[in-house]
Design a protein around this motif. Sequence first.
Motif, PDB file in Angstrom:
ATOM      1  N   SER A  77      16.918  30.799  49.598  1.00 58.04           N
ATOM      2  CA  SER A  77      16.413  29.968  50.700  1.00 58.04           C
ATOM      3  C   SER A  77      14.988  30.363  51.061  1.00 58.04           C
ATOM      4  N   ARG A  98      24.414  25.431  49.234  1.00 54.50           N
ATOM      5  CA  ARG A  98      24.318  26.489  50.237  1.00 54.50           C
ATOM      6  C   ARG A  98      23.739  27.709  49.527  1.00 54.50           C
ATOM      7  N   ASP A 156      21.338  27.678  57.266  1.00 59.05           N
ATOM      8  CA  ASP A 156      22.573  27.966  56.534  1.00 59.05           C
ATOM      9  C   ASP A 156      22.385  27.918  55.016  1.00 59.05           C
TER      10      ASP A 156
END
Length: 190
Positions: A138, A132, A113
């Motif tokens: 990421s 996030r 996530d």
Amino acid sequence: MRVRVLLPYCAAISRTRGMASPLLAVPLALVLVASSTEHAAWAGCEARAMRVLGTSLEPRIHNGATVDALIGEDCAFRTTKGNILLFVSGAQSIPLAKVVAAEPGDRWSVGADGGIIVNDEPLRNSAGAPYRLTADRSALLRLYQTEYAGVIPEGTYLLMGERPDGSLDSSQLGLVHRKDVIGKIERVHE
């Protein structure tokens, strides 16, 4: 003499007779400009008043705030999580300021996530919001996670801004090596 420095996703700064003024402000970066001296003179450890240009550390440090910073190797490396370090990255010569989110020896990972876990706890900014990250950010951090088996290596830091979705910080630049750290912020004047 006028020098114009353009940095991707960052603020551009012009210097005219030692004065700094913003030319372009993009809210994803926090850039600090020394009040009276150039980067080349920052080799010794000394206290400096600096002005923050950018919003990536808000609400902790506001755009335009003056901070007291310790500049130099002797000052920069006595740090713990939560300290704000000053560093340069790549070809840029204007230092950035970011929060130490993980230090050498910490276990860390990036979840599906985009959440960052440090020592089995979700990483949160100073307002308590969990990070996030986007898929691109990421993916970049996962490369480091894989390369270093999920442990922050000796001499490097995970440095983050206050924006939960990332800024011009480790989510975009990767882990920051000790040799790129030039100081730390000691006090904020609001």
